[in-house]
Design an enzyme around this catalytic site. Structure first.
Site, PDB file in Angstrom:
ATOM      1  N   HIS A  17       0.839  -1.209   0.000  1.00 44.76           N
ATOM      2  CA  HIS A  17       0.000   0.000   0.000  1.00 44.76           C
ATOM      3  C   HIS A  17       0.872   1.258   0.000  1.00 44.76           C
ATOM      4  O   HIS A  17       0.603   2.218  -0.708  1.00 44.76           O
ATOM      5  CB  HIS A  17      -0.899   0.044   1.242  1.00 44.76           C
ATOM      6  CG  HIS A  17      -1.928  -1.057   1.320  1.00 44.76           C
ATOM      7  ND1 HIS A  17      -2.120  -1.820   2.444  1.00 44.76           N
ATOM      8  CD2 HIS A  17      -2.830  -1.508   0.415  1.00 44.76           C
ATOM      9  CE1 HIS A  17      -3.096  -2.690   2.236  1.00 44.76           C
ATOM     10  NE2 HIS A  17      -3.545  -2.529   1.011  1.00 44.76           N
ATOM     11  N   LYS A  41     -15.829  -7.912   4.870  1.00 46.24           N
ATOM     12  CA  LYS A  41     -14.907  -8.938   5.324  1.00 46.24           C
ATOM     13  C   LYS A  41     -14.695  -8.747   6.821  1.00 46.24           C
ATOM     14  O   LYS A  41     -15.008  -7.694   7.371  1.00 46.24           O
ATOM     15  CB  LYS A  41     -13.589  -8.867   4.569  1.00 46.24           C
ATOM     16  CG  LYS A  41     -12.975  -7.481   4.470  1.00 46.24           C
ATOM     17  CD  LYS A  41     -11.607  -7.525   3.818  1.00 46.24           C
ATOM     18  CE  LYS A  41     -11.554  -6.863   2.477  1.00 46.24           C
ATOM     19  NZ  LYS A  41     -10.236  -6.715   1.902  1.00 46.24           N
ATOM     20  N   ARG A  90      -2.259  -5.637  -8.897  1.00 44.41           N
ATOM     21  CA  ARG A  90      -1.300  -6.732  -8.804  1.00 44.41           C
ATOM     22  C   ARG A  90      -1.703  -7.779  -9.828  1.00 44.41           C
ATOM     23  O   ARG A  90      -2.902  -7.989 -10.056  1.00 44.41           O
ATOM     24  CB  ARG A  90      -1.329  -7.334  -7.391  1.00 44.41           C
ATOM     25  CG  ARG A  90      -0.854  -6.356  -6.313  1.00 44.41           C
ATOM     26  CD  ARG A  90      -1.336  -6.732  -4.950  1.00 44.41           C
ATOM     27  NE  ARG A  90      -2.782  -6.845  -4.936  1.00 44.41           N
ATOM     28  CZ  ARG A  90      -3.474  -7.480  -4.023  1.00 44.41           C
ATOM     29  NH1 ARG A  90      -2.858  -8.079  -3.050  1.00 44.41           N
ATOM     30  NH2 ARG A  90      -4.788  -7.526  -4.087  1.00 44.41           N
ATOM     31  N   SER A 128      -3.363  -8.181   2.674  1.00 42.61           N
ATOM     32  CA  SER A 128      -3.588  -8.117   4.118  1.00 42.61           C
ATOM     33  C   SER A 128      -3.972  -9.497   4.660  1.00 42.61           C
ATOM     34  O   SER A 128      -3.530  -9.894   5.743  1.00 42.61           O
ATOM     35  CB  SER A 128      -4.680  -7.084   4.414  1.00 42.61           C
ATOM     36  OG  SER A 128      -4.254  -5.819   3.958  1.00 42.61           O
TER      37      SER A 128
END
Ligand code: COA
Length: 166
Positions: A17, A41, A90, A128
């Protein structure tokens, strides 16, 4: 560009990040990191804790500010006076999700546009969730998160799993 918003949940913030934030900050006068309160989430850290951690980790970048929000991202962008959003890409996992994410946000506000920065190679595979899983398995995650908040992240992960190791 004047103002760009970089949104995410940052549970926790990673070096990936920070790489995107540092590079994005060079593209605009003001980069606002938007930390989402509502997420689909399970989160370990509260909104205030995540805002604090991203603030500490971006302290060195003069034109970056960090704000929490708990409504729609497009409304947050309107409040910030921003039409441009920044996303990190990504390979392997992100593209399909990003197409849907872009469509949803532009459906909600057609004035919004998005720029994408390809993640640097060393951060291609970090997420994460992966950090949480690596910690859960007893792995060292300190080199994947910003040094300034590594202790807080390890403490939070340790609390979340019942405080059995750090
Ligand atoms: N380096 C490392 N990891 C990265 C990364 C990078 N450059 N970019 C993203 N990631 C990781 C994140 O850590 C996250 O990992 P996780 O899923 O394991 O937690 C994952 O990739 C997804 O990141 P992101 O796409 O930024 O999603 P997010 O869940 O962090 O944030 C919001 C999503 C907050 C932007 C989105 O849910 C939102 O806008 N919410 C507000 C409500 C709203 O407006 N909804 C409608 C929009 S569709």
């Amino acid at each position: 560009m004047d103002t760009i918003v970089y949104p995410g949940t940052f549970d926790p913030v990673t070096r990936g990040h920070i790489d995107i934030i540092e590079r994005g900050a060079r593209l605009c006068n003001r980069l606002v990191v938007g930390v989402a309160g509502i997420a689909y989430k399970n989160l370990i850290w509260s909104l205030d804790e995540r805002v604090d951690m991203v603030r500490l980790a971006t302290h060195h970048i003069a034109n970056v500010s960090v704000e929490g929000f708990d409504d729609l991202l497009v409304r947050f962008m309107q409040r910030q006076g921003a039409r441009m959003m920044l996303r990190g890409l990504r390979p392997i996992s992100d593209f399909d999700y990003e197409v849907q994410f872009a469509w949803a946000n532009r459906h909600l506000d057609p004035n919004v546009d998005i720029i994408y920065l390809m993640s640097s190679q060393e951060h291609f595979l970090v997420s994460s969730t992966l950090i949480k899983q690596m910690y859960e398995g007893g792995g060292d995650i300190r080199d994947l998160v910003p040094a300034s908040v590594a202790d807080r992240i390890v403490l939070g992960l340790s609390r979340a799993r019942g405080g059995t190791h750090d």
